[in-house]
Motif scaffolding. Structure first.
Motif, PDB file in Angstrom:
ATOM      1  N   GLN A  29      -2.527  49.942  10.645  1.00  0.00           N
ATOM      2  CA  GLN A  29      -2.371  48.536  10.308  1.00  0.00           C
ATOM      3  C   GLN A  29      -3.643  47.717  10.538  1.00  0.00           C
ATOM      4  N   GLY A  30      -4.409  48.058  11.559  1.00  0.00           N
ATOM      5  CA  GLY A  30      -5.594  47.251  11.809  1.00  0.00           C
ATOM      6  C   GLY A  30      -6.359  47.702  13.024  1.00  0.00           C
ATOM      7  N   ASN A  71       1.241  43.961  12.939  1.00  0.00           N
ATOM      8  CA  ASN A  71       0.280  43.863  11.850  1.00  0.00           C
ATOM      9  C   ASN A  71      -1.172  43.850  12.307  1.00  0.00           C
ATOM     10  N   SER A  72      -1.465  43.118  13.361  1.00  0.00           N
ATOM     11  CA  SER A  72      -2.858  42.938  13.792  1.00  0.00           C
ATOM     12  C   SER A  72      -2.873  42.450  15.231  1.00  0.00           C
ATOM     13  N   CYS A  82      -0.928  40.084  19.580  1.00  0.00           N
ATOM     14  CA  CYS A  82      -0.644  40.774  18.331  1.00  0.00           C
ATOM     15  C   CYS A  82       0.358  40.015  17.458  1.00  0.00           C
ATOM     16  N   THR A 120       1.084  37.979   9.565  1.00  0.00           N
ATOM     17  CA  THR A 120       0.198  39.134   9.466  1.00  0.00           C
ATOM     18  C   THR A 120      -0.974  39.063  10.429  1.00  0.00           C
ATOM     19  N   TRP A 121      -1.475  37.884  10.738  1.00  0.00           N
ATOM     20  CA  TRP A 121      -2.532  37.762  11.744  1.00  0.00           C
ATOM     21  C   TRP A 121      -2.529  36.375  12.361  1.00  0.00           C
ATOM     22  N   SER A 181      -3.821  40.641   4.757  1.00  0.00           N
ATOM     23  CA  SER A 181      -3.473  41.505   5.885  1.00  0.00           C
ATOM     24  C   SER A 181      -4.305  41.244   7.123  1.00  0.00           C
ATOM     25  N   GLY A 182      -5.528  40.725   6.963  1.00  0.00           N
ATOM     26  CA  GLY A 182      -6.390  40.484   8.104  1.00  0.00           C
ATOM     27  C   GLY A 182      -7.176  39.205   7.951  1.00  0.00           C
ATOM     28  N   GLN A 226      -6.374  45.710   5.025  1.00  0.00           N
ATOM     29  CA  GLN A 226      -5.759  45.771   6.350  1.00  0.00           C
ATOM     30  C   GLN A 226      -6.485  44.875   7.355  1.00  0.00           C
ATOM     31  N   ALA A 227      -6.002  44.866   8.601  1.00  0.00           N
ATOM     32  CA  ALA A 227      -6.474  43.908   9.598  1.00  0.00           C
ATOM     33  C   ALA A 227      -7.854  44.276  10.129  1.00  0.00           C
ATOM     34  N   SER A 240     -13.027  47.600  10.684  1.00  0.00           N
ATOM     35  CA  SER A 240     -11.904  47.665   9.759  1.00  0.00           C
ATOM     36  C   SER A 240     -11.329  49.075   9.839  1.00  0.00           C
TER      37      SER A 240
END
Length: 259
Positions: A29-30, A71-72, A82, A120-121, A181-182, A226-227, A240
């Protein structure tokens, strides 16, 4: 009018330079980074990895029923903060999970409820928390909404919303059918955002008080979405993940010239 240097910058694609890769089975995920360690993040697992040796020094495994989708993460005062959600379930529910960065012991769960989307972040900048709530086309999306409803929210004290922003169409079109996502703030005052799949990083200017963010530059990355997380030990160095090969990737991000 733009100066000649700005015109040349606008016509020249920006490219991140890959520096190294570290194997990490939990890179799903990250990633987050502090001065000595990197943290590989998956739906319900986190691995702490020594940067110098690449060796795992700690790992947390969570119950998938309780932790369906982390997620991150970001690191703040020896705490791993997180962003998590109940994706792909609807209605969407979001929460902040906190871990002790030293041994990855779970510390607390803070529910953010629903309303904006799937968290997500979440990052800290300028005395405020900034959180991205994703919406999706199809699976995991809420009825009547899609990726265009992804929202950036700024929180003040006591989780009071102080402003919100939408993403520019130029970025939304690249992220479809998924979302952002990030994300993390750069020291240049720009917000750097990654999507779900494309090997790209978007440098965004965030107007004061809310509205629509402005795309300043798109940077080609060696990894697909992604994160992400900045490395605090080296200027413009970003971590990453590459999901296909389960790797943490360190890259140098070129300076972004701002008009």
């Amino acid at each position: 009018m733009l100066t000649l240097s700005l015109l040349l910058a606008a016509s020249t694609p920006l490219q991140a330079v890959e520096l190294r890769r570290l194997p990490a089975p939990d890179a799903g995920q990250g990633v987050a980074a502090d001065r000595r360690y990197v943290y590989a993040i998956d739906n319900h697992a986190i691995a702490k990895i020594d940067k110098a040796s690449g060796q795992q020094v700690a790992r947390w495994d969570g119950d998938p029923a309780k932790f369906p989708h982390i997620n991150s993460c970001m690191i703040r005062r020896e705490t791993l903060v997180c962003a998590a959600s109940n994706f792909p379930n609807v209605p969407m529910q979001s929460m902040i999970e906190r871990f002790d960065a030293r041994d990855l012991r779970h510390l607390s769960t803070e529910s953010l409820g629903g309303g904006y989307g799937s968290l997500t972040w979440a990052v800290r900048n300028g005395g405020s928390w900034w959180a991205c709530f994703a919406q999706y086309d199809g699976r995991g999306g809420e009825p009547g909404l899609d990726h265009r409803n992804t929202t950036l929210v700024r929180y003040g004290r006591k989780r009071r919303v102080t402003a919100q922003w939408r993403f520019p169409d130029a970025v939304l079109d690249r992220m479809t059918p998924k979302s952002a996502s990030g994300g993390s703030w750069g020291k240049d005052g720009l917000l750097y955002v990654s999507g779900h799949d494309r090997p790209e990083l978007y440098a965004l200017r965030v107007p004061k008080g809310g509205g629509t963010m402005e795309l300043i530059a798109t940077i080609a990355m060696p990894t697909g979405g992604q994160a992400i997380g900045w490395d605090p030990t080296a200027p413009r160095t970003l971590w990453s993940i590459e999901r296909k090969t389960h790797a943490l990737v360190e890259s140098r991000i070129p300076p972004v010239l701002q008009p």
